[in-house]
Design a protein around this motif. Structure first.
Motif, PDB file in Angstrom:
ATOM      1  N   THR A  25       0.846  -1.189   0.000  1.00  0.00           N
ATOM      2  CA  THR A  25       0.000   0.000   0.000  1.00  0.00           C
ATOM      3  C   THR A  25       0.883   1.241   0.000  1.00  0.00           C
ATOM      4  OG1 THR A  25      -1.782  -1.122   1.217  1.00  0.00           O
ATOM      5  CG2 THR A  25      -1.767   1.291   1.248  1.00  0.00           C
ATOM      6  N   ILE A  26       0.507   2.231  -0.814  1.00  0.00           N
ATOM      7  CA  ILE A  26       1.188   3.529  -0.839  1.00  0.00           C
ATOM      8  C   ILE A  26       0.181   4.604  -0.483  1.00  0.00           C
ATOM      9  CG2 ILE A  26       2.485   5.201  -2.208  1.00  0.00           C
ATOM     10  CD1 ILE A  26       3.022   3.040  -4.228  1.00  0.00           C
ATOM     11  N   LYS A  27       0.531   5.428   0.474  1.00  0.00           N
ATOM     12  CA  LYS A  27      -0.261   6.631   0.750  1.00  0.00           C
ATOM     13  C   LYS A  27       0.553   7.838   0.302  1.00  0.00           C
ATOM     14  CE  LYS A  27      -2.810   9.225   4.245  1.00  0.00           C
ATOM     15  NZ  LYS A  27      -3.253   9.298   5.661  1.00  0.00           N
ATOM     16  N   ILE A  28      -0.009   8.637  -0.566  1.00  0.00           N
ATOM     17  CA  ILE A  28       0.673   9.826  -1.079  1.00  0.00           C
ATOM     18  C   ILE A  28      -0.029  11.062  -0.524  1.00  0.00           C
ATOM     19  CG2 ILE A  28       1.359  11.124  -3.134  1.00  0.00           C
ATOM     20  CD1 ILE A  28       1.297   8.518  -4.695  1.00  0.00           C
ATOM     21  N   GLN A  29       0.701  11.839   0.256  1.00  0.00           N
ATOM     22  CA  GLN A  29       0.170  13.084   0.798  1.00  0.00           C
ATOM     23  C   GLN A  29       0.722  14.267   0.012  1.00  0.00           C
ATOM     24  OE1 GLN A  29       1.482  12.459   4.901  1.00  0.00           O
ATOM     25  NE2 GLN A  29      -0.645  12.044   5.501  1.00  0.00           N
ATOM     26  N   SER A  30      -0.034  15.354   0.011  1.00  0.00           N
ATOM     27  CA  SER A  30       0.367  16.555  -0.746  1.00  0.00           C
ATOM     28  C   SER A  30       0.681  16.192  -2.196  1.00  0.00           C
ATOM     29  CB  SER A  30       1.575  17.228  -0.086  1.00  0.00           C
ATOM     30  OG  SER A  30       1.297  17.572   1.249  1.00  0.00           O
ATOM     31  N   LEU A  31      -0.241  15.479  -2.804  1.00  0.00           N
ATOM     32  CA  LEU A  31      -0.041  14.999  -4.177  1.00  0.00           C
ATOM     33  C   LEU A  31       0.256  16.137  -5.147  1.00  0.00           C
ATOM     34  CD1 LEU A  31      -0.202  12.664  -6.271  1.00  0.00           C
ATOM     35  CD2 LEU A  31      -2.633  13.217  -6.499  1.00  0.00           C
ATOM     36  N   SER A  32      -0.363  17.257  -4.974  1.00  0.00           N
ATOM     37  CA  SER A  32      -0.197  18.374  -5.903  1.00  0.00           C
ATOM     38  C   SER A  32       1.243  18.867  -5.977  1.00  0.00           C
ATOM     39  CB  SER A  32      -1.121  19.530  -5.525  1.00  0.00           C
ATOM     40  OG  SER A  32      -0.815  20.002  -4.221  1.00  0.00           O
ATOM     41  N   LEU A  33       2.024  18.598  -4.922  1.00  0.00           N
ATOM     42  CA  LEU A  33       3.409  19.060  -4.920  1.00  0.00           C
ATOM     43  C   LEU A  33       4.270  18.303  -5.933  1.00  0.00           C
ATOM     44  CD1 LEU A  33       4.126  19.649  -1.118  1.00  0.00           C
ATOM     45  CD2 LEU A  33       3.495  21.315  -2.886  1.00  0.00           C
ATOM     46  N   LEU A  34       3.845  17.098  -6.326  1.00  0.00           N
ATOM     47  CA  LEU A  34       4.591  16.379  -7.362  1.00  0.00           C
ATOM     48  C   LEU A  34       4.632  17.201  -8.640  1.00  0.00           C
ATOM     49  CD1 LEU A  34       3.357  12.679  -6.937  1.00  0.00           C
ATOM     50  CD2 LEU A  34       5.518  13.667  -6.189  1.00  0.00           C
ATOM     51  N   SER A  35       3.489  17.729  -9.024  1.00  0.00           N
ATOM     52  CA  SER A  35       3.436  18.559 -10.232  1.00  0.00           C
ATOM     53  C   SER A  35       4.157  19.881 -10.017  1.00  0.00           C
ATOM     54  CB  SER A  35       1.980  18.807 -10.624  1.00  0.00           C
ATOM     55  OG  SER A  35       1.338  17.592 -10.948  1.00  0.00           O
ATOM     56  N   ARG A  95      -3.592  -7.306  -9.334  1.00  0.00           N
ATOM     57  CA  ARG A  95      -4.631  -6.277  -9.238  1.00  0.00           C
ATOM     58  C   ARG A  95      -4.002  -5.018  -8.650  1.00  0.00           C
ATOM     59  NH1 ARG A  95     -10.199  -7.661  -6.508  1.00  0.00           N
ATOM     60  NH2 ARG A  95      -8.912  -8.384  -4.761  1.00  0.00           N
ATOM     61  N   LEU A  96      -4.354  -3.873  -9.186  1.00  0.00           N
ATOM     62  CA  LEU A  96      -3.907  -2.592  -8.659  1.00  0.00           C
ATOM     63  C   LEU A  96      -5.113  -1.857  -8.085  1.00  0.00           C
ATOM     64  CD1 LEU A  96      -1.356  -1.462 -11.401  1.00  0.00           C
ATOM     65  CD2 LEU A  96      -0.996  -2.878  -9.370  1.00  0.00           C
ATOM     66  N   PHE A  97      -4.906  -1.186  -6.939  1.00  0.00           N
ATOM     67  CA  PHE A  97      -6.016  -0.662  -6.140  1.00  0.00           C
ATOM     68  C   PHE A  97      -5.917   0.852  -5.963  1.00  0.00           C
ATOM     69  CE2 PHE A  97      -5.533  -5.035  -5.012  1.00  0.00           C
ATOM     70  CZ  PHE A  97      -6.756  -5.503  -4.562  1.00  0.00           C
ATOM     71  N   LEU A  98      -7.083   1.473  -5.815  1.00  0.00           N
ATOM     72  CA  LEU A  98      -7.187   2.883  -5.449  1.00  0.00           C
ATOM     73  C   LEU A  98      -8.308   3.017  -4.422  1.00  0.00           C
ATOM     74  CD1 LEU A  98      -6.551   5.898  -5.766  1.00  0.00           C
ATOM     75  CD2 LEU A  98      -8.098   5.932  -7.745  1.00  0.00           C
ATOM     76  N   LEU A 132      -8.806  11.737 -14.959  1.00  0.00           N
ATOM     77  CA  LEU A 132      -8.512  12.777 -13.974  1.00  0.00           C
ATOM     78  C   LEU A 132      -9.797  13.358 -13.388  1.00  0.00           C
ATOM     79  CD1 LEU A 132      -5.528  14.673 -15.636  1.00  0.00           C
ATOM     80  CD2 LEU A 132      -5.497  13.402 -13.474  1.00  0.00           C
ATOM     81  N   GLU A 133     -10.830  13.420 -14.194  1.00  0.00           N
ATOM     82  CA  GLU A 133     -12.114  13.946 -13.713  1.00  0.00           C
ATOM     83  C   GLU A 133     -12.664  13.084 -12.579  1.00  0.00           C
ATOM     84  OE1 GLU A 133     -16.603  15.059 -15.405  1.00  0.00           O
ATOM     85  OE2 GLU A 133     -15.115  14.111 -16.711  1.00  0.00           O
ATOM     86  N   ALA A 134     -12.621  11.743 -12.780  1.00  0.00           N
ATOM     87  CA  ALA A 134     -13.127  10.840 -11.745  1.00  0.00           C
ATOM     88  C   ALA A 134     -12.183  10.807 -10.546  1.00  0.00           C
ATOM     89  CB  ALA A 134     -13.294   9.439 -12.320  1.00  0.00           C
ATOM     90  N   PHE A 135     -10.882  10.888 -10.798  1.00  0.00           N
ATOM     91  CA  PHE A 135      -9.892  10.816  -9.722  1.00  0.00           C
ATOM     92  C   PHE A 135      -9.991  12.017  -8.782  1.00  0.00           C
ATOM     93  CE2 PHE A 135      -5.371  11.699  -8.405  1.00  0.00           C
ATOM     94  CZ  PHE A 135      -5.281  10.669  -7.474  1.00  0.00           C
ATOM     95  N   ASN A 140     -16.261  10.906  -5.415  1.00  0.00           N
ATOM     96  CA  ASN A 140     -15.691   9.552  -5.500  1.00  0.00           C
ATOM     97  C   ASN A 140     -14.746   9.243  -4.348  1.00  0.00           C
ATOM     98  OD1 ASN A 140     -16.978   8.739  -7.899  1.00  0.00           O
ATOM     99  ND2 ASN A 140     -15.464   9.839  -9.141  1.00  0.00           N
ATOM    100  N   GLY A 141     -14.163  10.252  -3.736  1.00  0.00           N
ATOM    101  CA  GLY A 141     -13.336  10.037  -2.555  1.00  0.00           C
ATOM    102  C   GLY A 141     -11.944   9.488  -2.815  1.00  0.00           C
ATOM    103  N   PHE A 142     -11.503   9.502  -4.073  1.00  0.00           N
ATOM    104  CA  PHE A 142     -10.166   8.974  -4.367  1.00  0.00           C
ATOM    105  C   PHE A 142      -9.058   9.939  -3.945  1.00  0.00           C
ATOM    106  CE2 PHE A 142     -12.677   6.878  -7.912  1.00  0.00           C
ATOM    107  CZ  PHE A 142     -12.766   5.660  -7.251  1.00  0.00           C
ATOM    108  N   LEU A 143      -9.345  11.232  -4.079  1.00  0.00           N
ATOM    109  CA  LEU A 143      -8.364  12.248  -3.709  1.00  0.00           C
ATOM    110  C   LEU A 143      -9.018  13.161  -2.670  1.00  0.00           C
ATOM    111  CD1 LEU A 143      -5.531  13.419  -4.308  1.00  0.00           C
ATOM    112  CD2 LEU A 143      -6.615  14.915  -5.998  1.00  0.00           C
ATOM    113  N   MET A 144      -8.587  13.025  -1.418  1.00  0.00           N
ATOM    114  CA  MET A 144      -9.165  13.778  -0.318  1.00  0.00           C
ATOM    115  C   MET A 144      -8.048  14.506   0.420  1.00  0.00           C
ATOM    116  SD  MET A 144     -12.461  13.065  -0.425  1.00  0.00           S
ATOM    117  CE  MET A 144     -13.083  13.441   1.208  1.00  0.00           C
ATOM    118  N   ALA A 145      -8.224  15.800   0.631  1.00  0.00           N
ATOM    119  CA  ALA A 145      -7.226  16.624   1.318  1.00  0.00           C
ATOM    120  C   ALA A 145      -5.848  16.456   0.670  1.00  0.00           C
ATOM    121  CB  ALA A 145      -7.174  16.279   2.802  1.00  0.00           C
ATOM    122  N   ASP A 146      -5.875  16.369  -0.648  1.00  0.00           N
ATOM    123  CA  ASP A 146      -4.640  16.259  -1.446  1.00  0.00           C
ATOM    124  C   ASP A 146      -3.869  14.976  -1.152  1.00  0.00           C
ATOM    125  OD1 ASP A 146      -3.112  17.271  -3.525  1.00  0.00           O
ATOM    126  OD2 ASP A 146      -1.760  18.381  -2.210  1.00  0.00           O
ATOM    127  N   ALA A 147      -4.598  13.924  -0.721  1.00  0.00           N
ATOM    128  CA  ALA A 147      -3.961  12.643  -0.425  1.00  0.00           C
ATOM    129  C   ALA A 147      -4.726  11.513  -1.108  1.00  0.00           C
ATOM    130  CB  ALA A 147      -3.899  12.399   1.081  1.00  0.00           C
TER     131      ALA A 147
END
Length: 314
Positions: A25-35, A95-98, A132-135, A140-147
């Protein structure tokens, strides 16, 4: 998540799982900082499954090298030792999960058929894992608080050696190496052949072989000269070395700019064919003139450029 299409499309099965990923499992926080920091992808650490090491590679804005647009991309990559072996492969289903952080359930993507990981194809996965729209959609809850949270399950079915063959590697900007061999007391050379000191060109050991009384068709009438592998036993039976070379005997009357030579030739040297040259390199009459043999000494020169190698596929 009701708006997502969970039917099988193009051999990809999309399901909802209550259970978390079994293997990583990977948890990515502050995802926007990657870009923000111009990081196009994130590679996870290695994890073990089925006796092999793996990692996940995530592209938050899509894999640009595969021209992916408006989607996130996610891949499983075979890592660790032996992954460069071309003729060896691991058969695995995965299988890959989100995670949907609203419900605690996972969107899982799985290909219908198992995949074969090998040295020429280390990664499998999904160029268009999710739009990206669904993500980014909060419903959908896939990206919450930039995580966000990803995961993987890997089930290895078998491994096998897949083929026999060879790999040819040509060398860009190959470098020429020159070796000079001065031979004194030529008239006292009574053995059938003599070797120069070993020298290195293209990470391979070489030598010049001289037959003062000739060899094969040159016996008794010519001087024979060859370029040879210094230790042919160190080269595996299936390996070959392509080398371009020129052999010369220096004209001592007019200086090093003058010589007796054969034109450049390329040859594949191997354990079964360790040398190449000329049994009738120069006649004894011409060689014994005052031009090439002076004060009972002569100088032999070779230029060697290793252009490529061929070896068995592993």
């Amino acid at each position: 998540m009701s708006s997502l299409n969970l039917d099988e499309q193009d051999g990809i099965l999309r399901t909802i799982s209550d259970a978390p990923p079994t293997h990583y499992t990977i948890k990515i926080q502050s995802l926007s900082l990657l870009s923000k920091y111009s990081l196009e992808k994130y590679e996870s650490g290695e994890f073990e499954a089925g006796g092999y090491k793996w990692k996940l590679v995530f592209y938050p804005n899509g894999n640009k090298s595969r021209n992916v647009k408006e989607h996130i991309s996610l891949y499983l990559v075979l890592a660790g030792a032996n992954v460069s072996q071309t003729c060896w492969e691991v058969h695995a289903a995965f299988r890959l999960f989100l995670l949907d952080q609203n419900t605690g359930k996972y969107l899982a993507l799985q290909e219908k058929n198992e995949r074969h990981f090998h040295g020429m194809k280390l990664d499998w996965g999904f160029d268009q894992f999710l739009s990206l729209e669904a993500f980014t959609g909060t419903s959908n809850g896939f990206l919450m608080a930039d995580a966000c949270v990803f995961g993987a399950e890997v089930f290895v079915h078998k491994e096998k050696s897949t083929c026999k063959g060879e790999c040819l590697s040509m060398i860009k900007d190959a470098v020429m190496y020159k070796h000079v061999w001065k031979i004194d007391n030529f008239s006292k050379l009574n053995a059938e052949s003599y070797d120069s000191k070993t020298f290195i060109a293209g990470d391979q050991k070489w030598k010049i072989e001289l037959y003062p009384k000739g060899r094969d068709s040159g016996t008794g009438s010519h001087l024979s000269l060859y370029l040879a592998l210094a230790d042919q036993t160190s080269l595996p039976p299936t390996s070959k070395i392509c080398a371009e070379f020129t052999l010369r005997i220096i004209d001592q009357m007019y200086g090093s700019g003058y010589h007796y030579q054969y034109n450049k030739v390329s040859w594949w040297f191997s354990a079964s064919s360790p040398k190449r040259g000329w049994p009738r390199f120069i006649s004894a009459e011409s060689f014994n003139s005052t031009r090439y043999l002076v004060k009972d000494s002569c100088t032999v020169e070779v230029e060697v450029t290793v252009q490529g190698t061929a070896s068995a596929l592993e």
